[in-house]
Design a protein around this motif. Structure first.
Motif, PDB file in Angstrom:
ATOM      1  N   ARG A  21       0.858  -1.198   0.000  1.00 31.58           N
ATOM      2  CA  ARG A  21       0.000   0.000   0.000  1.00 31.58           C
ATOM      3  C   ARG A  21       0.889   1.241   0.000  1.00 31.58           C
ATOM      4  N   PRO A  22       0.650   2.207  -0.888  1.00 28.07           N
ATOM      5  CA  PRO A  22       1.504   3.402  -0.954  1.00 28.07           C
ATOM      6  C   PRO A  22       1.599   4.119   0.394  1.00 28.07           C
ATOM      7  N   LEU A  23       2.791   4.590   0.701  1.00 26.59           N
ATOM      8  CA  LEU A  23       3.015   5.316   1.947  1.00 26.59           C
ATOM      9  C   LEU A  23       3.734   6.627   1.647  1.00 26.59           C
ATOM     10  N   LYS A  24       3.087   7.716   1.982  1.00 27.10           N
ATOM     11  CA  LYS A  24       3.685   9.048   1.872  1.00 27.10           C
ATOM     12  C   LYS A  24       3.826   9.600   3.286  1.00 27.10           C
ATOM     13  N   LEU A  25       5.022  10.057   3.602  1.00 29.63           N
ATOM     14  CA  LEU A  25       5.266  10.681   4.896  1.00 29.63           C
ATOM     15  C   LEU A  25       5.529  12.160   4.676  1.00 29.63           C
ATOM     16  N   ALA A  26       4.836  12.989   5.421  1.00 33.25           N
ATOM     17  CA  ALA A  26       5.006  14.439   5.344  1.00 33.25           C
ATOM     18  C   ALA A  26       5.681  14.887   6.639  1.00 33.25           C
ATOM     19  N   PHE A  27       6.930  15.321   6.542  1.00 31.93           N
ATOM     20  CA  PHE A  27       7.682  15.799   7.695  1.00 31.93           C
ATOM     21  C   PHE A  27       7.507  17.311   7.783  1.00 31.93           C
ATOM     22  N   HIS A  28       6.951  17.770   8.904  1.00 37.71           N
ATOM     23  CA  HIS A  28       6.646  19.185   9.086  1.00 37.71           C
ATOM     24  C   HIS A  28       7.457  19.729  10.260  1.00 37.71           C
ATOM     25  N   ARG A  29       8.337  20.661   9.972  1.00 39.43           N
ATOM     26  CA  ARG A  29       9.167  21.265  11.020  1.00 39.43           C
ATOM     27  C   ARG A  29       8.387  22.398  11.681  1.00 39.43           C
ATOM     28  N   THR A  30       8.115  22.253  12.981  1.00 41.15           N
ATOM     29  CA  THR A  30       7.270  23.217  13.689  1.00 41.15           C
ATOM     30  C   THR A  30       8.038  24.409  14.241  1.00 41.15           C
ATOM     31  N   ASP A  31       9.328  24.248  14.474  1.00 42.11           N
ATOM     32  CA  ASP A  31      10.140  25.365  14.959  1.00 42.11           C
ATOM     33  C   ASP A  31      11.582  25.157  14.521  1.00 42.11           C
ATOM     34  N   GLU A  32      12.393  26.174  14.655  1.00 45.17           N
ATOM     35  CA  GLU A  32      13.792  26.081  14.232  1.00 45.17           C
ATOM     36  C   GLU A  32      14.738  25.813  15.395  1.00 45.17           C
ATOM     37  N   ILE A  33      14.198  25.682  16.599  1.00 43.67           N
ATOM     38  CA  ILE A  33      15.035  25.470  17.772  1.00 43.67           C
ATOM     39  C   ILE A  33      15.156  23.969  18.014  1.00 43.67           C
ATOM     40  N   ASN A  34      15.725  23.263  17.043  1.00 43.18           N
ATOM     41  CA  ASN A  34      15.945  21.828  17.183  1.00 43.18           C
ATOM     42  C   ASN A  34      16.970  21.376  16.150  1.00 43.18           C
ATOM     43  N   CYS A  35      17.440  20.155  16.300  1.00 46.79           N
ATOM     44  CA  CYS A  35      18.414  19.630  15.335  1.00 46.79           C
ATOM     45  C   CYS A  35      17.713  18.799  14.257  1.00 46.79           C
ATOM     46  N   GLY A  36      16.408  18.995  14.094  1.00 39.93           N
ATOM     47  CA  GLY A  36      15.649  18.267  13.090  1.00 39.93           C
ATOM     48  C   GLY A  36      15.600  18.984  11.758  1.00 39.93           C
ATOM     49  N   ASP A  37      16.753  19.452  11.292  1.00 40.23           N
ATOM     50  CA  ASP A  37      16.771  20.161  10.015  1.00 40.23           C
ATOM     51  C   ASP A  37      16.953  19.214   8.830  1.00 40.23           C
ATOM     52  N   GLN A  38      17.060  17.914   9.120  1.00 44.29           N
ATOM     53  CA  GLN A  38      17.177  16.910   8.068  1.00 44.29           C
ATOM     54  C   GLN A  38      16.415  15.656   8.489  1.00 44.29           C
ATOM     55  N   VAL A  39      16.006  14.898   7.493  1.00 42.35           N
ATOM     56  CA  VAL A  39      15.499  13.550   7.735  1.00 42.35           C
ATOM     57  C   VAL A  39      16.293  12.637   6.808  1.00 42.35           C
ATOM     58  N   VAL A  40      16.836  11.561   7.389  1.00 38.79           N
ATOM     59  CA  VAL A  40      17.740  10.679   6.656  1.00 38.79           C
ATOM     60  C   VAL A  40      17.257   9.230   6.773  1.00 38.79           C
ATOM     61  N   PHE A  41      17.118   8.580   5.619  1.00 35.05           N
ATOM     62  CA  PHE A  41      16.819   7.151   5.537  1.00 35.05           C
ATOM     63  C   PHE A  41      18.060   6.479   4.952  1.00 35.05           C
ATOM     64  N   PRO A  42      18.988   6.000   5.786  1.00 36.94           N
ATOM     65  CA  PRO A  42      20.244   5.444   5.275  1.00 36.94           C
ATOM     66  C   PRO A  42      20.061   4.289   4.286  1.00 36.94           C
ATOM     67  N   GLU A  43      19.169   3.351   4.595  1.00 37.86           N
ATOM     68  CA  GLU A  43      18.953   2.194   3.719  1.00 37.86           C
ATOM     69  C   GLU A  43      18.433   2.584   2.342  1.00 37.86           C
ATOM     70  N   LEU A  44      17.679   3.657   2.297  1.00 36.22           N
ATOM     71  CA  LEU A  44      17.077   4.096   1.038  1.00 36.22           C
ATOM     72  C   LEU A  44      17.913   5.153   0.333  1.00 36.22           C
ATOM     73  N   ASN A  45      19.026   5.529   0.953  1.00 36.48           N
ATOM     74  CA  ASN A  45      19.908   6.560   0.395  1.00 36.48           C
ATOM     75  C   ASN A  45      19.141   7.874   0.166  1.00 36.48           C
ATOM     76  N   ILE A  46      18.324   8.247   1.158  1.00 37.90           N
ATOM     77  CA  ILE A  46      17.521   9.467   1.082  1.00 37.90           C
ATOM     78  C   ILE A  46      17.941  10.420   2.193  1.00 37.90           C
ATOM     79  N   LYS A  47      18.190  11.663   1.815  1.00 41.06           N
ATOM     80  CA  LYS A  47      18.440  12.737   2.780  1.00 41.06           C
ATOM     81  C   LYS A  47      17.698  13.971   2.275  1.00 41.06           C
ATOM     82  N   ARG A  48      16.797  14.480   3.102  1.00 46.21           N
ATOM     83  CA  ARG A  48      16.046  15.684   2.739  1.00 46.21           C
ATOM     84  C   ARG A  48      16.219  16.718   3.833  1.00 46.21           C
ATOM     85  N   TYR A  49      16.326  17.959   3.418  1.00 44.72           N
ATOM     86  CA  TYR A  49      16.485  19.066   4.359  1.00 44.72           C
ATOM     87  C   TYR A  49      15.135  19.689   4.695  1.00 44.72           C
ATOM     88  N   LEU A  50      14.945  19.998   5.966  1.00 49.77           N
ATOM     89  CA  LEU A  50      13.788  20.751   6.457  1.00 49.77           C
ATOM     90  C   LEU A  50      14.356  22.087   6.922  1.00 49.77           C
TER      91      LEU A  50
END
Length: 85
Positions: A21-50
């Motif tokens: 079943r298709p899976l879409k994940l929407a990562f929403h950064r709520t504030d800038e006071i955190n180290c969550g400026d990236q999401v990384v899926f090592p196995e999938l070779n995916i790195k996206r910046y927030l």
């Protein structure tokens, strides 16, 4: 599925998905006071910046086989997983 990223980390500990079943994940950064400026899926070779608060990045996650995918923030501190059943 929406996953909020805040100073507490990713809002969900674990995401469960149905195999095939298709899976879409929407990562929403709520504030800038955190180290969550990236999401990384090592196995999938995916790195996206927030880059900024209020930004949402949508990713498609493969669900063809039953598997567990780990993902984390850019510093590998905010660790979570996706379980495809």
């Amino acid at each position: 599925m929406l996953i909020k990223v805040s100073r507490e980390g990713f809002a969900l500990e674990e995401v469960t998905a149905e195999r095939g079943r298709p899976l879409k994940l929407a990562f929403h950064r709520t504030d800038e006071i955190n180290c969550g400026d990236q999401v990384v899926f090592p196995e999938l070779n995916i790195k996206r910046y927030l880059r900024a608060a209020g930004e949402t990045v949508v990713l498609d996650v493969p669900t063809e086989e039953a598997k567990t995918f780990k993902f984390a923030g850019g510093m590998n501190m905010l660790r979570r997983k996706i379980v495809v059943q």
